[in-house]
Design an enzyme around this catalytic site. Structure first.
Site, PDB file in Angstrom:
ATOM      1  N   GLN A 278       0.983  -1.130   0.007  1.00  0.00           N
ATOM      2  CA  GLN A 278      -0.024  -0.087  -0.098  1.00  0.00           C
ATOM      3  C   GLN A 278       0.745   1.279   0.185  1.00  0.00           C
ATOM      4  OE1 GLN A 278      -2.279   1.643   3.190  1.00  0.00           O
ATOM      5  NE2 GLN A 278      -4.328   1.726   1.991  1.00  0.00           N
TER       6      GLN A 278
ATOM      7  N   ARG B  95      -7.273   2.157  -3.235  1.00  0.00           N
ATOM      8  CA  ARG B  95      -8.413   2.327  -1.950  1.00  0.00           C
ATOM      9  C   ARG B  95      -8.981   3.442  -1.783  1.00  0.00           C
ATOM     10  NH1 ARG B  95      -8.198   0.330   4.323  1.00  0.00           N
ATOM     11  NH2 ARG B  95      -9.990  -0.989   4.090  1.00  0.00           N
TER      12      ARG B  95
ATOM     13  N   TYR C 123      -5.315  11.113   3.553  1.00  0.00           N
ATOM     14  CA  TYR C 123      -3.829  11.258   3.079  1.00  0.00           C
ATOM     15  C   TYR C 123      -3.813  12.028   1.904  1.00  0.00           C
ATOM     16  CZ  TYR C 123      -3.642   8.435   7.041  1.00  0.00           C
ATOM     17  OH  TYR C 123      -3.855   8.019   8.628  1.00  0.00           O
TER      18      TYR C 123
ATOM     19  N   GLY D 250      -9.464  -6.505   8.562  1.00  0.00           N
ATOM     20  CA  GLY D 250      -8.229  -5.700   9.551  1.00  0.00           C
ATOM     21  C   GLY D 250      -7.872  -6.225  10.717  1.00  0.00           C
ATOM     22  N   ARG D 251      -8.529  -5.836  11.796  1.00  0.00           N
ATOM     23  CA  ARG D 251      -8.210  -6.169  13.225  1.00  0.00           C
ATOM     24  C   ARG D 251      -8.209  -7.627  13.329  1.00  0.00           C
ATOM     25  NH1 ARG D 251     -12.347  -1.310  15.086  1.00  0.00           N
ATOM     26  NH2 ARG D 251     -12.954  -2.101  13.109  1.00  0.00           N
TER      27      ARG D 251
END
Ligand SMILES: Cc1cc2nc3c(=O)[nH]c(=O)nc-3n(C[C@H](O)[C@H](O)[C@H](O)COP(=O)(O)O)c2cc1C
Length: 356
Positions: free
Chosen positions: A97, A224, A177, A313-314
């Site tokens: 990424q 993404r 970002y 993810g988590r």
């Protein structure tokens, strides 16, 4: 109905299942170089259909948080080579990424490099530095003439990632970002061809994605986005404008034949499904931080035909062998948020696998 454990062709890759390991920043790259622990961490998770690395800076000035890895120095690339080799030895696929943080940064974290962004607007809140939290600085506005340099930063980093043995890259245009700062009216007040209209605000993400695809092959490039995530001051509060912006973006990237589009937003929203349709290729869903993605919620996304694969993810962070656990109904390790960001092996490589 599609099962989470059915294989899927994603661009150049044959994913054995539809569980994608979501990008997860872990702040353990001492000196911005992925080390032994990163090699172990990613190899442990190689049974994902596709592993997406933590957000990694394409250039020194693109670094945001402390101890995030880069794709711009020989030392970093040597570290990544070891990561890629270990994931491949475990039969996995790994994609970098590329995250240029833009204004979500601080000169303390970039070795003094100046902080750049679409407009001279400081982000709200504070950045964690080695000396503790500090207010985000007012970034310097990139001039129109400098935009090609940003594109080049992504292209060089993508070439570096492939040379280091990774299977491709994900362009990070989400979560506030740099590229998202251009997309969002809340962080972009430019008056040149990169600001103002939805088409203008979408221009940089399209240019970056196109150039990266030309450099390493579109079937090795994903992207993404997170429409209306409204995070880190990259606000998108006008629904019609948000629709128009992301429609312009997807119209610009759909013809490229990318490996995938990954969207962090409620997959059942009309907007999300419109973007999926307009994109036309493999679509990866994740509905954000509100609730931890579970086996049931991930399978429901496929059952409702809202995506082709799900980014997790988590639970991937806490379960190195998550596909096997979900497939067999085994118990899960609980993620510990205290060890998400920074530190060593604890909460990183020491979550046990089933047969450990
Ligand atoms: C510790 C942590 C770090 C993250 N880092 C990134 C990142 O570097 N890039 C990114 O696009 N998303 C990042 N995210 C968002 C995740 O990719 C994912 O969208 C989010 O965790 C929600 O999915 P989940 O419910 O399966 O955890 C991060 C999330 C967490 C919890």
């Amino acid at each position: 109905m599609t099962d989470l454990f059915e294989p899927l062709t994603i661009g150049a890759w044959q994913a054995p299942n539809r569980l994608v390991m979501a990008p997860l920043t872990r702040n353990r790259a001492e000196g911005t170089v992925p080390g032994d622990l990163a090699v172990e961490y990613y190899a442990q998770r190689a049974s994902a259909g596709l592993v997406i690395t933590e957000g990694s800076q394409p250039s020194a000035r693109g670094q945001g948080y402390l101890n995030t890895p880069g794709f711009h120095s020989p030392e970093q690339l040597a570290g990544w080579r070891r990561v890629a080799d270990a994931v491949h030895a475990a039969d996995g696929r790994i994609v970098a990424q590329l995250m240029h943080a833009g204004r979500i940064s601080h000169p303390d974290n970039t070795g003094g490099q100046e902080i750049v962004a679409p407009s001279p607007l400081a982000a709200p809140d504070e950045m964690f530095t080695a000396a503790g939290p500090k207010p985000y600085p007012v970034p310097r506005e990139l001039t129109t003439d400098e935009i090609p340099d940003v594109v080049e930063e992504f292209v060089t980093a993508a070439r570096n990632a492939v040379e280091a043995g990774l299977d491709g890259v994900e362009v990070h245009s989400a979560n506030g970002y740099l590229l998202h700062q251009f997309l969002a009216p809340g962080s972009n007040e430019r008056t040149d061809q990169y600001g103002g209209s939805p088409e203008n605000r979408a221009r940089l993400t399209i240019e970056v994605t196109k150039a990266v695809a030309e450099a390493i092959g579109a079937d090795r490039v994903g992207i993404r986005i997170s429409p209306a995530h409204n995070i880190q001051g990259a606000t998108e509060t006008d629904e019609a404008d948000t629709d128009a912006t992301y429609e312009a973006l997807v119209a610009g990237i759909a013809p490229l034949g990318l490996a995938y589009l990954s969207v962090l937003a409620d997959p059942s929203l009309d907007r999300t499904q419109r973007l999926r349709k307009e994109f036309g290729g493999v679509f990866i869903a994740n509905d954000g931080f509100g609730q931890v993605t579970t086996k049931e919620s991930a399978q429901a996304i496929l059952d409702d035909d809202l995506a082709d694969a799900v980014a997790v993810g988590r639970l991937f962070l806490a379960n190195p062998d998550l596909p096997r656990r979900w497939q067999t109904g085994a118990e899960l390790n609980e993620p510990n948020p205290d060890t998400f960001y920074g530190g060593g092996a604890e909460g990183y490589t020491d979550y046990p696998a089933l047969d450990a």
